[in-house]
Design a protein around this motif. Structure first.
Motif, PDB file in Angstrom:
ATOM      1  N   ILE A  93      42.573  54.146  11.985  1.00  0.00           N
ATOM      2  CA  ILE A  93      44.005  54.457  11.878  1.00  0.00           C
ATOM      3  C   ILE A  93      44.305  55.090  10.516  1.00  0.00           C
ATOM      4  CG2 ILE A  93      46.292  53.398  11.693  1.00  0.00           C
ATOM      5  CD1 ILE A  93      45.296  51.368  13.830  1.00  0.00           C
ATOM      6  N   GLN A  94      43.702  54.564   9.467  1.00  0.00           N
ATOM      7  CA  GLN A  94      43.916  55.120   8.131  1.00  0.00           C
ATOM      8  C   GLN A  94      43.364  56.533   8.020  1.00  0.00           C
ATOM      9  OE1 GLN A  94      42.086  51.965   5.834  1.00  0.00           O
ATOM     10  NE2 GLN A  94      44.029  50.925   5.500  1.00  0.00           N
ATOM     11  N   GLU A  95      42.251  56.793   8.692  1.00  0.00           N
ATOM     12  CA  GLU A  95      41.707  58.155   8.718  1.00  0.00           C
ATOM     13  C   GLU A  95      42.679  59.098   9.420  1.00  0.00           C
ATOM     14  OE1 GLU A  95      37.898  58.140  10.561  1.00  0.00           O
ATOM     15  OE2 GLU A  95      36.979  56.828   9.044  1.00  0.00           O
ATOM     16  N   ARG A  96      43.268  58.645  10.497  1.00  0.00           N
ATOM     17  CA  ARG A  96      44.232  59.463  11.229  1.00  0.00           C
ATOM     18  C   ARG A  96      45.452  59.775  10.350  1.00  0.00           C
ATOM     19  NH1 ARG A  96      44.844  60.718  16.458  1.00  0.00           N
ATOM     20  NH2 ARG A  96      43.175  59.304  17.113  1.00  0.00           N
ATOM     21  N   GLU A  97      45.937  58.753   9.640  1.00  0.00           N
ATOM     22  CA  GLU A  97      47.086  58.952   8.749  1.00  0.00           C
ATOM     23  C   GLU A  97      46.731  59.912   7.615  1.00  0.00           C
ATOM     24  OE1 GLU A  97      50.010  55.295   8.530  1.00  0.00           O
ATOM     25  OE2 GLU A  97      47.956  54.637   8.108  1.00  0.00           O
ATOM     26  N   ALA A  98      45.536  59.768   7.047  1.00  0.00           N
ATOM     27  CA  ALA A  98      45.113  60.638   5.954  1.00  0.00           C
ATOM     28  C   ALA A  98      45.027  62.093   6.392  1.00  0.00           C
ATOM     29  CB  ALA A  98      43.761  60.180   5.406  1.00  0.00           C
ATOM     30  N   ALA A  99      44.768  62.303   7.690  1.00  0.00           N
ATOM     31  CA  ALA A  99      44.693  63.664   8.236  1.00  0.00           C
ATOM     32  C   ALA A  99      46.076  64.202   8.610  1.00  0.00           C
ATOM     33  CB  ALA A  99      43.785  63.686   9.461  1.00  0.00           C
ATOM     34  N   GLY A 100      47.119  63.402   8.337  1.00  0.00           N
ATOM     35  CA  GLY A 100      48.479  63.838   8.619  1.00  0.00           C
ATOM     36  C   GLY A 100      48.917  63.633  10.053  1.00  0.00           C
ATOM     37  N   GLU A 101      48.184  62.841  10.809  1.00  0.00           N
ATOM     38  CA  GLU A 101      48.537  62.568  12.197  1.00  0.00           C
ATOM     39  C   GLU A 101      49.287  61.244  12.300  1.00  0.00           C
ATOM     40  OE1 GLU A 101      45.111  62.648  14.684  1.00  0.00           O
ATOM     41  OE2 GLU A 101      44.209  64.338  13.619  1.00  0.00           O
ATOM     42  N   PRO A 102      50.290  61.140  13.164  1.00  0.00           N
ATOM     43  CA  PRO A 102      50.970  59.855  13.366  1.00  0.00           C
ATOM     44  C   PRO A 102      49.988  58.801  13.838  1.00  0.00           C
ATOM     45  CG  PRO A 102      52.193  61.659  14.404  1.00  0.00           C
ATOM     46  CD  PRO A 102      50.860  62.215  13.991  1.00  0.00           C
ATOM     47  N   PHE A 103      50.056  57.613  13.231  1.00  0.00           N
ATOM     48  CA  PHE A 103      49.052  56.597  13.544  1.00  0.00           C
ATOM     49  C   PHE A 103      49.180  56.065  14.965  1.00  0.00           C
ATOM     50  CE2 PHE A 103      52.593  54.001  11.978  1.00  0.00           C
ATOM     51  CZ  PHE A 103      52.632  52.979  12.912  1.00  0.00           C
ATOM     52  N   TRP A 104      50.375  56.215  15.560  1.00  0.00           N
ATOM     53  CA  TRP A 104      50.546  55.663  16.903  1.00  0.00           C
ATOM     54  C   TRP A 104      50.001  56.592  17.996  1.00  0.00           C
ATOM     55  CZ3 TRP A 104      54.572  57.316  13.797  1.00  0.00           C
ATOM     56  CH2 TRP A 104      55.283  58.423  14.231  1.00  0.00           C
ATOM     57  N   PHE A 105      49.557  57.798  17.627  1.00  0.00           N
ATOM     58  CA  PHE A 105      48.871  58.665  18.579  1.00  0.00           C
ATOM     59  C   PHE A 105      47.402  58.252  18.639  1.00  0.00           C
ATOM     60  CE2 PHE A 105      51.843  62.612  18.258  1.00  0.00           C
ATOM     61  CZ  PHE A 105      52.846  61.859  18.857  1.00  0.00           C
TER      62      PHE A 105
END
Length: 252
Positions: A93-105
């Motif tokens: 989830i943190q990797e997704r957030e770091a990439a600028g993607e919403p974590f709930w996707f």
């Protein structure tokens, strides 16, 4: 239940306890004895049983209403051992957030909640069983639940599964997969929404509120981000629980 420590501060008794491998804390008035209404407080993701969002609610419930209040550590938090699967999912989830993607996707967020819930909901029920055997709580008084954010998600699951809970403050969550579960809730609910919540789009939160099967439910919407819940909502929750749970010594 094993009490591991007991302290007194400003008229409040704090007892740390363990039930098997479940670590928890119980706050009750320093003077007087039970039975009394009990409020269970869930903590947010990555927090713990004595985090600020728990204590800031627990102490007023004890001092203003004479309630007993309890909190436990969720899997992988506080005094619990590290949980490898939770750690793995949080890292994704943190990797997704770091990439600028919403974590709930993506699948990680629902998988994380399912993993936590699989252990936490039975742990809450085990804790409630033990607490109601204490003289300072008893089993003759109603039970409430307070939980926002991930504790709101867990709370919807717990309230739907646990008939002893008679009123709940929930919110700051908009998980689509919870609508069927929310429909099974029929107790009074106060539901919180932060209008500018970066992690829970308002439409999703309102959809979940709409799905609640409660005849008495109230939506409290305030401007601001996820962590900017106004302090006056604590006062509102005190009035809500006093209305639905009564006070120490009431007969139900």
């Amino acid at each position: 239940m094993r009490i591991t420590s007991e302290t007194f501060t400003d008229g409040i008794r704090e007892q740390l306890f363990t039930i098997g491998d479940i670590p928890g804390v119980l706050w009750t008035p320093a003077e007087g004895s039970g039975p009394r209404p009990l409020v269970l407080i869930g903590h947010g993701g990555g927090q713990h049983k004595k985090g600020w969002e728990v204590v800031s609610r627990a102490f007023p419930y004890v001092t203003s209403c004479g309630f007993a209040v309890a909190a436990i550590d969720a899997p992988g938090t506080g005094d619990r051992p590290e949980h490898p699967e939770i750690r793995r999912l949080v890292a994704l989830i943190q990797e997704r957030e770091a990439a600028g993607e919403p974590f709930w996707f993506g699948p990680e967020w629902p998988a994380l909640n399912e993993t936590v819930a699989a252990q936490l909901i039975p742990d809450w029920q085990t804790t409630l069983d033990a607490l109601q055997k204490l003289d300072s709580v008893g089993d003759s008084q109603p039970v409430g639940y307070y939980g926002l954010s991930q504790a709101g998600e867990m709370g919807i699951r717990l309230v739907a599964a646990e008939s002893r809970i008679k009123a709940a403050v929930l919110g700051l969550t908009g998980s689509d997969w919870l609508t069927d579960t929310a429909a099974r809730i029929t107790i009074p609910v106060e539901f919180l929404l932060q209008w500018d919540d970066e992690g829970n789009p308002r439409d999703s939160v309102m959809k979940l509120f709409d799905a609640l099967g409660s005849a008495e439910k109230t939506l409290h919407a305030n401007p601001g981000s996820h962590f900017r819940v106004p302090s006056f909502e604590i006062d509102s929750s005190i009035r809500f629980f006093a209305r639905h749970l009564g006070s120490a010594g009431s007969s139900f």
